[in-house]
Design a protein around this motif. Structure first.
Motif, short mmCIF file in Angstrom:
data_model
loop_
_atom_site.label_atom_id
_atom_site.label_comp_id
_atom_site.label_asym_id
_atom_site.label_seq_id
_atom_site.Cartn_x
_atom_site.Cartn_y
_atom_site.Cartn_z
N ASN A 1 47.35 -0.41 -8.40
CA ASN A 1 47.11 0.62 -9.40
C ASN A 1 47.27 0.01 -10.80
O ASN A 1 48.07 -0.92 -10.99
CB ASN A 1 48.10 1.77 -9.19
CG ASN A 1 47.70 2.99 -9.97
OD1 ASN A 1 46.53 3.30 -10.12
ND2 ASN A 1 48.69 3.70 -10.49
N CYS A 2 46.53 0.53 -11.75
CA CYS A 2 46.50 -0.07 -13.09
C CYS A 2 47.90 -0.15 -13.71
O CYS A 2 48.30 -1.19 -14.25
CB CYS A 2 45.58 0.71 -14.01
SG CYS A 2 45.79 2.49 -13.88
N GLN B 1 49.85 6.72 -20.39
CA GLN B 1 48.61 6.32 -19.77
C GLN B 1 47.37 6.91 -20.44
O GLN B 1 47.31 8.09 -20.76
CB GLN B 1 48.63 6.63 -18.27
CG GLN B 1 49.76 5.86 -17.59
CD GLN B 1 49.78 5.95 -16.08
OE1 GLN B 1 50.83 5.96 -15.46
NE2 GLN B 1 48.60 6.01 -15.46
N ALA C 1 41.60 8.36 -15.88
CA ALA C 1 41.05 9.55 -15.20
C ALA C 1 39.52 9.52 -15.22
O ALA C 1 38.87 10.49 -14.87
CB ALA C 1 41.57 10.81 -15.87
N GLN D 1 43.45 -0.65 -19.36
CA GLN D 1 43.47 -0.06 -18.01
C GLN D 1 42.22 -0.37 -17.22
O GLN D 1 42.27 -0.59 -16.01
CB GLN D 1 43.61 1.47 -18.14
CG GLN D 1 43.73 2.20 -16.82
CD GLN D 1 42.39 2.62 -16.25
OE1 GLN D 1 41.44 2.82 -16.98
NE2 GLN D 1 42.30 2.74 -14.93
N ARG E 1 50.47 11.18 -19.37
CA ARG E 1 49.10 10.98 -19.87
C ARG E 1 49.14 11.23 -21.39
O ARG E 1 49.64 12.27 -21.84
CB ARG E 1 48.15 11.97 -19.19
CG ARG E 1 46.71 11.74 -19.51
CD ARG E 1 46.13 10.52 -18.85
NE ARG E 1 45.86 10.71 -17.42
CZ ARG E 1 45.49 9.72 -16.61
NH1 ARG E 1 45.40 8.49 -17.09
NH2 ARG E 1 45.24 9.95 -15.34
N HIS F 1 51.69 13.10 -16.02
CA HIS F 1 50.46 12.61 -15.39
C HIS F 1 49.88 13.64 -14.44
O HIS F 1 50.60 14.34 -13.73
CB HIS F 1 50.77 11.30 -14.64
CG HIS F 1 49.57 10.55 -14.21
ND1 HIS F 1 48.80 10.94 -13.14
CD2 HIS F 1 48.98 9.46 -14.72
CE1 HIS F 1 47.78 10.08 -13.01
NE2 HIS F 1 47.86 9.19 -13.95
N HIS G 1 46.80 1.37 -21.35
CA HIS G 1 48.10 1.96 -21.03
C HIS G 1 49.22 1.25 -21.80
O HIS G 1 49.12 0.04 -22.08
CB HIS G 1 48.41 1.79 -19.54
CG HIS G 1 47.60 2.63 -18.62
ND1 HIS G 1 46.83 3.70 -19.02
CD2 HIS G 1 47.44 2.55 -17.27
CE1 HIS G 1 46.23 4.25 -17.97
NE2 HIS G 1 46.59 3.57 -16.88
#
Ligand code: 2RA
Length: 339
Positions: A133-134, A161, A166, A322, A240, A203, A247
């Protein structure tokens, strides 16, 4: 001979970045297939001066494909990843579908390349390799060189993030909402159910029974797998924030062995894929804008954790793109290790 490639999810933000990174790094290939959903099939795109028509992804798409880069969501990876492996393709999957499968290597090339040992091109034997995951990639690019020196016992991560995590539509909505709010209009909230512009929120990943969201538990579980350390204590809070594509992460580390901030700074200065931006006098430290569209992860705010004894605690602040190192670049670097 150069491998034949396929890009699955080529019209998405990460899919497009796969193409940019392949070009930037002169990745050798003898052919490339542009694959996407039925909805996107038929679209025309130009890559390295040649025109391509996006093809609909089907089980037969992988015949003769050596390496397939996937970023089309977990359900597409679940449905077509194993099919591609059956056809002898080596899949680098950016989704979370297979990351925690024991037999699937979860790889950051600068961190744990050995996890890919035994996977080779040209054997006719397919394989699946998972891209972390990033937020995990960005965090561990900085935390791992320190862990290797002083052994992290506990890591506390707070992430900030970007919208890109998304997807492209979220980036568009952030821009739209910002305009609407500035014009005194009520913001369009289709991707996120709450206002994003001039705001921040926990998030949007589903919240689990332990009160953590899936994004936070990815950081916990993926760190333990990538470090091959079931005992390291990890906790995270993922937020977020209204930033486009990079990020930021605040990381607190507790070490088994002492590690002073100057030594830590020198280790990071020599770490692959990391730049140190740590100018206390000018109060200049990593920012999402600074790292956007760049390969390296930037680290700063390197300082002894005053809440811990001696030099057993360290605070750092990390920023990383990201879409690039958090997804497409890491996946292409994995593919480069196969050449
Ligand atoms: C996010 N990590 O930022 C996810 C994207 N894969 O939402």
């Amino acid at each position: 001979t150069a491998p034949s490639l396929a890009v699955v999810g080529v019209t998405g933000a990460v899919g497009q970045e796969f193409l940019s990174v392949l070009s930037d790094r002169d990745f050798p290939f003898r052919s490339i297939k542009m694959l996407a959903s039925k909805r996107s099939s038929g679209k025309q795109l130009t890559f390295q001066g040649r025109d391509y028509t996006v093809e609909e992804l089907t089980a037969d798409s992988f015949d003769g494909v050596d390496i397939a880069l996937f970023s089309a969501g977990g359900s597409i990876s679940k449905e077509f990843g194993p099919v591609a492996v059956e056809r002898g393709t080596i899949v680098v999957d950016n989704s979370s579908a297979f990351r925690m499968e024991e037999k699937v290597p979860l790889v950051i090339p600068e961190v744990n390349p050995e996890a890919m040992d035994g996977i080779k091109l040209g054997t006719g034997k397919g394989a699946l390799i998972a891209n972390p995951n990033c937020s995990t990639i960005i965090c561990l690019m900085a935390a791992t060189p320190l862990h290797r020196r002083a052994k992290v016992q506990r890591m506390v991560v707070s992430t900030y993030q970007a919208a890109s995590g998304a997807g492209a539509a979220a980036m568009e909505e952030l821009e739209l909402q910002t305009r609407e709010v500035l014009e005194g209009k009520s913001p369009t909230c289709q991707i996120f159910k709450q206002q994003y512009a001039f705001n921040l929120f926990s998030h949007d990943a589903p919240v689990l029974s332990n009160g953590y969201n899936e994004e936070e538990m990815k950081l916990v579980k993926e760190t333990r797998k990538i470090w091959n350390d079931k005992n390291v204590k990890v906790t995270a809070t993922c937020i977020r924030v209204p930033v486009m594509r990079a990020h930021a992460e605040s990381v607190n580390l507790q070490f088994e062995n002492p590690l002073d901030e100057d030594t830590a700074r020198n280790i990071l200065k020599n770490a692959p894929g990391v730049v140190v931006i740590d100018d206390r006098a000018s109060n200049l430290f990593p920012t999402p804008l600074e790292v956007s569209n760049k390969d390296d992860v930037a680290v700063g705010r390197i300082r002894r954790d005053v809440s811990q004894e001696g030099n057993h605690g360290l605070e750092i602040f990390v920023c990383g793109d990201q879409i690039r190192k958090g997804a497409a670049l890491n996946a292409v670097q994995i593919a480069e290790m196969l050449l």
